[in-house]
Motif scaffolding. Structure first.
Motif, mmCIF file in Angstrom:
data_model
loop_
_atom_site.group_PDB
_atom_site.id
_atom_site.type_symbol
_atom_site.label_atom_id
_atom_site.label_comp_id
_atom_site.label_asym_id
_atom_site.label_seq_id
_atom_site.Cartn_x
_atom_site.Cartn_y
_atom_site.Cartn_z
ATOM 1 N N LYS A 72 -19.636 11.267 -5.206
ATOM 2 C CA LYS A 72 -18.313 11.196 -5.898
ATOM 3 C C LYS A 72 -18.042 10.960 -7.406
ATOM 4 O O LYS A 72 -17.127 11.519 -7.930
ATOM 5 N N ALA A 117 -7.873 3.437 7.773
ATOM 6 C CA ALA A 117 -9.280 3.590 7.425
ATOM 7 C C ALA A 117 -9.516 5.114 7.537
ATOM 8 O O ALA A 117 -10.118 5.809 6.181
ATOM 9 N N GLU A 118 -9.510 5.735 8.472
ATOM 10 C CA GLU A 118 -9.923 7.196 8.547
ATOM 11 C C GLU A 118 -9.134 8.030 7.380
ATOM 12 O O GLU A 118 -9.608 8.930 6.901
ATOM 13 N N GLU A 119 -7.841 7.971 7.463
ATOM 14 C CA GLU A 119 -6.679 8.426 6.481
ATOM 15 C C GLU A 119 -7.314 8.185 5.043
ATOM 16 O O GLU A 119 -7.442 9.290 4.315
ATOM 17 N N MET A 120 -7.570 7.065 4.892
ATOM 18 C CA MET A 120 -8.062 6.608 3.429
ATOM 19 C C MET A 120 -9.543 7.353 3.090
ATOM 20 O O MET A 120 -9.665 7.967 2.006
ATOM 21 N N GLU A 121 -10.351 7.667 4.030
ATOM 22 C CA GLU A 121 -11.702 8.176 4.088
ATOM 23 C C GLU A 121 -11.516 9.320 3.644
ATOM 24 O O GLU A 121 -12.163 9.974 2.592
ATOM 25 N N ARG A 122 -10.553 10.303 4.466
ATOM 26 C CA ARG A 122 -10.430 11.543 4.333
ATOM 27 C C ARG A 122 -9.810 11.880 2.883
ATOM 28 O O ARG A 122 -10.347 12.717 2.036
ATOM 29 N N TYR A 124 -9.898 9.747 0.135
ATOM 30 C CA TYR A 124 -11.225 9.498 -0.776
ATOM 31 C C TYR A 124 -11.978 10.963 -0.985
ATOM 32 O O TYR A 124 -12.239 11.349 -2.124
ATOM 33 N N ASN A 125 -12.328 11.424 0.165
ATOM 34 C CA ASN A 125 -13.204 12.602 0.065
ATOM 35 C C ASN A 125 -12.788 13.764 -0.470
ATOM 36 O O ASN A 125 -13.370 14.035 -1.480
ATOM 37 N N ASP A 131 -14.109 4.074 -4.611
ATOM 38 C CA ASP A 131 -13.310 2.607 -4.756
ATOM 39 C C ASP A 131 -14.580 1.926 -4.937
ATOM 40 O O ASP A 131 -15.445 1.696 -4.117
#
Ligand SMILES: C[S@@+](CC[C@H](N)C(=O)[O-])C[C@H]1O[C@@H](n2cnc3c(N)ncnc32)[C@H](O)[C@@H]1O
Length: 404
Positions: A72, A117-122, A124-125, A131
């Motif tokens: 990242k 969480a999954e939405e956040m990971e997507r 962020y990716n 973070d």
């Protein structure tokens, strides 16, 4: 020594090899990089004493400690990145996603909400936002490691003792990077619905905008020469403004009255003879004109070639109908309206504090000279412009250049 109340960071910074700058206030230039480690402590500890204790115990981090985030953090050092520090988040983002990262960090800080969480990971990716809150909280050494990662040339590793830390807190507050948490602003007497003086500050001393008017007049006085016309004024202005270089001084007003030489509406091109004036003053008038652009075209007609117009308009001023109050005119508007003039110079006076003071009817005598004279172009109390009527050959050349 320094604020005993709690503070929270409110920072969207840009880090490159050359410097760290505040994206909200780029005009102020590079920040002292060592201040950012102090700011980092406040992401995790609101109270200054606790923040200082944690800052003193910070462990050094190396760029290699950021390996887990390497994918990242794969931003080019010369392009740099955005650093986001809020009341409980420390994130790094590519500059293009600074606002997304800032929005997410504030959602977590203020609304205690963030996407699942999954939405956040997507998210962020996709955006490569990293973070670092947890790593920063454990070590408080993230700023220094990022400084190395981005090959920052400025000194980011200087460590402050207690007193220097306090001075750094004060500086961060002045720079607007540390602020009061929500619900903890001390409004004092400014928590009011009516001004301290309903007459612009006259009942307390010099209105703030009149203080800046004097500053502007002092800057331009020597250029006000020849046959002078003040539109929307009175004869006493000549003495009040110390205009000693004039050959004649006349006043045009909407209606005939004592102290006025002739009645005329500045929207009417026949109100004054073409090419009859060397200097025309428009102080606190254009905001009362329905078509300020047309007024400035008429002024261009009334000026002799090489003659100048001097404009001043209020920005942080209550509505005052005289006989109407249509606009607040900012520098971009002056640049646009004065496009047929040459040597256009636009300046603002004021800052956030003097805007508050002006709107609240506080007088200039109640602020210090430093407070009054601090210049922040984002918060003008007044905007002023000086512009020249092009001389005939210059005007012809400009026309020819456009035709070519
Ligand atoms: C707020 S006062 C400013 C007076 C003075 N120049 C000063 O700075 O204290 C605005 C003045 O502009 C005059 N004015 C407004 N519109 C005008 C127009 N279209 N043509 C000529 N004067 C106008 C008003 O009559 C009023 O006297």
């Amino acid at each position: 020594m320094y604020a005993s109340r709690t503070c929270k960071p409110v920072a969207k910074l840009k880090i490159t090899r050359d410097s760290i700058t505040n994206m909200a206030d780029p005009l102020r230039g590079a920040l002292d990089a060592s201040l950012i480690s102090v700011l980092e402590a406040f992401v995790h500890h609101g109270a200054p004493e606790q923040a200082f204790a944690a800052y003193s115990d910070a462990c050094g981090l190396q760029p290699s400690d950021l390996q887990g985030f390497a994918a990242k953090l794969n931003y080019k050092a010369e392009e740099g990145a955005a650093l986001i520090l809020t009341g409980n988040r420390f994130a790094v983002a590519p500059e293009a996603y600074a606002d997304v990262a800032y929005g997410l960090a504030n959602a977590a800080d203020i609304r205690h909400w963030e996407p699942p969480a999954e939405e956040m990971e997507r998210l962020y990716n996709e955006t490569r936002i990293a973070d670092f809150t947890e790593l920063s909280g454990r070590t408080l050494g993230l700023t220094a490691a990022l400084g190395k990662h981005f090959e920052l040339r400025a000194d980011y590793e200087e460590r402050f003792d207690r007193e220097e830390f306090g001075a750094a807190v004060d500086r961060l507050e002045r720079l607007g990077l540390l602020t009061s948490p929500r619900g903890e602003i001390d409004f004092g007497e400014f928590r009011r619905l009516s001004p301290f003086c309903p007459y612009y500050g006259f009942s307390r001393g010099t209105p703030i905008d009149r203080y800046y008017l004097s500053r502007f007049v002092a800057q331009v006085r020597d250029q006000v020469v020849g046959d002078i016309l003040e539109i929307g004024g009175r004869q006493e202005s000549q003495e009040e403004y110390g205009l000693e270089h004039g050959k004649s001084f006349a006043v045009m007003e909407l209606s005939a009255q004592p102290g006025v030489d002739f009645a005329g509406d500045a929207h009417d091109s026949s109100a004054c003879e073409a090419e009859s004036r060397d200097s025309i003053l428009l102080f606190n008038v254009l905001e009362h004109c329905e078509r300020p652009s047309q007024v400035l075209q008429n002024v261009l007609r009334w000026l002799r070639p090489g003659g100048k117009v001097f404009c001043l308009t209020p920005n942080a001023q209550r509505v005052h109908r005289d006989p109407k109050d249509y606009w607040r005119i900012y520098p971009d508007a002056f640049e646009a309206m004065l496009r047929d003039y040459s040597n256009v110079q636009v300046t603002t006076y004021g800052n956030l504090l003097s805007c508050h003071a002006s709107l609240s009817g506080v007088s200039a005598e109640e602020l210090s000279p430093e407070e009054l004279d601090f210049h922040d172009s984002r918060y003008p109390v007044i905007t002023c412009a000086v512009a020249e009527k092009p001389r005939a050959d210059a005007a012809r050349q400009a026309r020819e250049a456009t035709d070519r």
